[in-house]
Write a protein that holds these residues in place. Structure first.
Motif, PDB file in Angstrom:
ATOM      1  N   PRO A   1       0.825  -1.206   0.000  1.00  0.00           N
ATOM      2  CA  PRO A   1       0.000   0.000   0.000  1.00  0.00           C
ATOM      3  C   PRO A   1       0.858   1.254   0.000  1.00  0.00           C
ATOM      4  CG  PRO A   1      -0.085  -1.095   2.137  1.00  0.00           C
ATOM      5  CD  PRO A   1       0.679  -1.993   1.216  1.00  0.00           C
ATOM      6  N   ILE A   2       0.354   2.296  -0.606  1.00  0.00           N
ATOM      7  CA  ILE A   2       1.048   3.577  -0.643  1.00  0.00           C
ATOM      8  C   ILE A   2       0.819   4.265   0.703  1.00  0.00           C
ATOM      9  CG2 ILE A   2       1.179   5.840  -1.753  1.00  0.00           C
ATOM     10  CD1 ILE A   2      -0.054   4.477  -4.265  1.00  0.00           C
ATOM     11  N   PRO A   3       1.884   4.629   1.408  1.00  0.00           N
ATOM     12  CA  PRO A   3       1.671   5.349   2.658  1.00  0.00           C
ATOM     13  C   PRO A   3       1.083   6.733   2.380  1.00  0.00           C
ATOM     14  CG  PRO A   3       4.015   5.170   2.190  1.00  0.00           C
ATOM     15  CD  PRO A   3       3.293   4.405   1.138  1.00  0.00           C
ATOM     16  N   GLY A   4       0.352   7.263   3.357  1.00  0.00           N
ATOM     17  CA  GLY A   4      -0.291   8.548   3.155  1.00  0.00           C
ATOM     18  C   GLY A   4      -0.284   9.414   4.393  1.00  0.00           C
ATOM     19  N   ILE A   5      -0.518  10.685   4.144  1.00  0.00           N
ATOM     20  CA  ILE A   5      -0.656  11.678   5.204  1.00  0.00           C
ATOM     21  C   ILE A   5      -1.982  12.379   4.978  1.00  0.00           C
ATOM     22  CG2 ILE A   5       0.268  13.813   6.197  1.00  0.00           C
ATOM     23  CD1 ILE A   5       3.053  12.829   5.194  1.00  0.00           C
ATOM     24  N   LEU A   6      -2.835  12.369   5.995  1.00  0.00           N
ATOM     25  CA  LEU A   6      -4.105  13.081   5.920  1.00  0.00           C
ATOM     26  C   LEU A   6      -3.954  14.404   6.652  1.00  0.00           C
ATOM     27  CD1 LEU A   6      -6.751  10.291   6.614  1.00  0.00           C
ATOM     28  CD2 LEU A   6      -6.157  11.335   4.434  1.00  0.00           C
ATOM     29  N   LEU A   7      -4.296  15.481   5.960  1.00  0.00           N
ATOM     30  CA  LEU A   7      -4.243  16.809   6.565  1.00  0.00           C
ATOM     31  C   LEU A   7      -5.593  17.118   7.200  1.00  0.00           C
ATOM     32  CD1 LEU A   7      -2.415  18.801   3.742  1.00  0.00           C
ATOM     33  CD2 LEU A   7      -1.418  17.692   5.754  1.00  0.00           C
ATOM     34  N   SER A   8      -5.551  17.509   8.451  1.00  0.00           N
ATOM     35  CA  SER A   8      -6.722  17.937   9.226  1.00  0.00           C
ATOM     36  C   SER A   8      -7.802  16.875   9.351  1.00  0.00           C
ATOM     37  CB  SER A   8      -7.314  19.237   8.673  1.00  0.00           C
ATOM     38  OG  SER A   8      -7.947  19.031   7.432  1.00  0.00           O
ATOM     39  N   ALA A   9      -7.417  15.640   9.471  1.00  0.00           N
ATOM     40  CA  ALA A   9      -8.393  14.559   9.612  1.00  0.00           C
ATOM     41  C   ALA A   9      -8.820  14.425  11.071  1.00  0.00           C
ATOM     42  CB  ALA A   9      -7.802  13.254   9.124  1.00  0.00           C
ATOM     43  N   PRO A  10     -10.124  14.449  11.336  1.00  0.00           N
ATOM     44  CA  PRO A  10     -10.607  14.316  12.715  1.00  0.00           C
ATOM     45  C   PRO A  10     -10.817  12.846  13.089  1.00  0.00           C
ATOM     46  CG  PRO A  10     -12.439  14.813  11.284  1.00  0.00           C
ATOM     47  CD  PRO A  10     -11.200  14.755  10.408  1.00  0.00           C
ATOM     48  N   LEU A  11      -9.801  12.016  12.886  1.00  0.00           N
ATOM     49  CA  LEU A  11      -9.955  10.579  13.087  1.00  0.00           C
ATOM     50  C   LEU A  11      -9.190  10.109  14.310  1.00  0.00           C
ATOM     51  CD1 LEU A  11      -9.270   9.557   9.404  1.00  0.00           C
ATOM     52  CD2 LEU A  11     -11.486   9.662  10.508  1.00  0.00           C
ATOM     53  N   ALA A  12      -9.723   9.111  14.951  1.00  0.00           N
ATOM     54  CA  ALA A  12      -9.001   8.453  16.038  1.00  0.00           C
ATOM     55  C   ALA A  12      -7.981   7.498  15.426  1.00  0.00           C
ATOM     56  CB  ALA A  12      -9.979   7.689  16.918  1.00  0.00           C
ATOM     57  N   SER A  13      -6.893   7.281  16.127  1.00  0.00           N
ATOM     58  CA  SER A  13      -5.832   6.435  15.568  1.00  0.00           C
ATOM     59  C   SER A  13      -6.320   5.018  15.292  1.00  0.00           C
ATOM     60  CB  SER A  13      -4.614   6.418  16.485  1.00  0.00           C
ATOM     61  OG  SER A  13      -4.970   5.896  17.738  1.00  0.00           O
ATOM     62  N   ARG A  14      -7.297   4.523  16.049  1.00  0.00           N
ATOM     63  CA  ARG A  14      -7.771   3.155  15.805  1.00  0.00           C
ATOM     64  C   ARG A  14      -8.462   3.036  14.452  1.00  0.00           C
ATOM     65  NH1 ARG A  14     -11.531   5.571  18.520  1.00  0.00           N
ATOM     66  NH2 ARG A  14     -13.716   5.028  18.552  1.00  0.00           N
ATOM     67  N   GLU A  15      -8.986   4.137  13.912  1.00  0.00           N
ATOM     68  CA  GLU A  15      -9.609   4.102  12.591  1.00  0.00           C
ATOM     69  C   GLU A  15      -8.579   3.932  11.481  1.00  0.00           C
ATOM     70  OE1 GLU A  15     -13.132   6.939  12.071  1.00  0.00           O
ATOM     71  OE2 GLU A  15     -11.951   7.855  13.682  1.00  0.00           O
ATOM     72  N   LEU A  16      -7.345   4.266  11.786  1.00  0.00           N
ATOM     73  CA  LEU A  16      -6.284   4.221  10.776  1.00  0.00           C
ATOM     74  C   LEU A  16      -5.458   2.942  10.833  1.00  0.00           C
ATOM     75  CD1 LEU A  16      -4.922   7.834  11.246  1.00  0.00           C
ATOM     76  CD2 LEU A  16      -6.688   7.052   9.668  1.00  0.00           C
ATOM     77  N   GLU A  17      -5.609   2.164  11.881  1.00  0.00           N
ATOM     78  CA  GLU A  17      -4.708   1.042  12.163  1.00  0.00           C
ATOM     79  C   GLU A  17      -4.379   0.140  10.982  1.00  0.00           C
ATOM     80  OE1 GLU A  17      -6.008  -0.956  15.675  1.00  0.00           O
ATOM     81  OE2 GLU A  17      -5.396   0.698  16.947  1.00  0.00           O
ATOM     82  N   PRO A  18      -5.331  -0.262  10.159  1.00  0.00           N
ATOM     83  CA  PRO A  18      -4.919  -1.177   9.094  1.00  0.00           C
ATOM     84  C   PRO A  18      -4.194  -0.475   7.943  1.00  0.00           C
ATOM     85  CG  PRO A  18      -7.265  -0.751   8.950  1.00  0.00           C
ATOM     86  CD  PRO A  18      -6.762  -0.052  10.185  1.00  0.00           C
TER      87      PRO A  18
END
Length: 147
Positions: free
Chosen positions: A90-107
């Protein structure tokens, strides 16, 4: 005889290739100027997800920077859409100003940079994501051991 350098083509590596997707013209321009001072980065900036997908048809970036507040979707939704069209890794990414909890990003290999951000914070995330991408490329390019 002196060897002449040729410009890079889509098939040659020119440092870390970054795809930037942000509808804010001034932010895109500011980030492009900031990355211009970093010779190891090559940035392709787009305002729309359509333009970003067009770029992805011809080139796989090392990482993507996506504004989470896009008019056509969220940055996370667009990131997931990108991954569906690409082979592993997968291509790594950076989300700008995302109101997400880290558990939403885990996979996903994603970093969050909250706006307003300073350039050093973003560059730190870019360096981390670029190192991750480099490790992924190395793992996928190594031949499997024979049994």
């Amino acid at each position: 005889m002196e060897k002449q350098l040729r410009p890079t083509t889509p098939f040659q590596r020119a440092g870390t290739v970054i795809l930037l997707v942000d509808e804010d013209t001034s932010l895109r321009e500011m980030l492009c100027m900031a990355f211009a001072g970093e010779p190891s980065y090559s940035v392709h900036a787009t305002a729309t997800t359509t333009d970003a997908l067009q770029f992805l048809r011809f080139r796989r970036p090392d990482l993507v920077i996506i504004d989470d507040e896009l008019s056509s979707s969220t940055g996370l939704h667009f990131y997931d859409q990108i991954q569906q069209h690409n082979a592993f890794p997968p291509i790594p990414g950076i989300l700008l100003s995302a109101p997400l909890a880290s558990r939403e990003l885990e996979p996903r290999p994603l970093w969050i940079v909250q706006e307003p951000f300073d350039l050093d914070t973003l560059l730190t995330a870019v360096k981390q994501a670029a190192r991750y991408a480099s490790r992924q490329r190395a793992e996928w390019s190594c031949p499997l051991p024979k049994e």
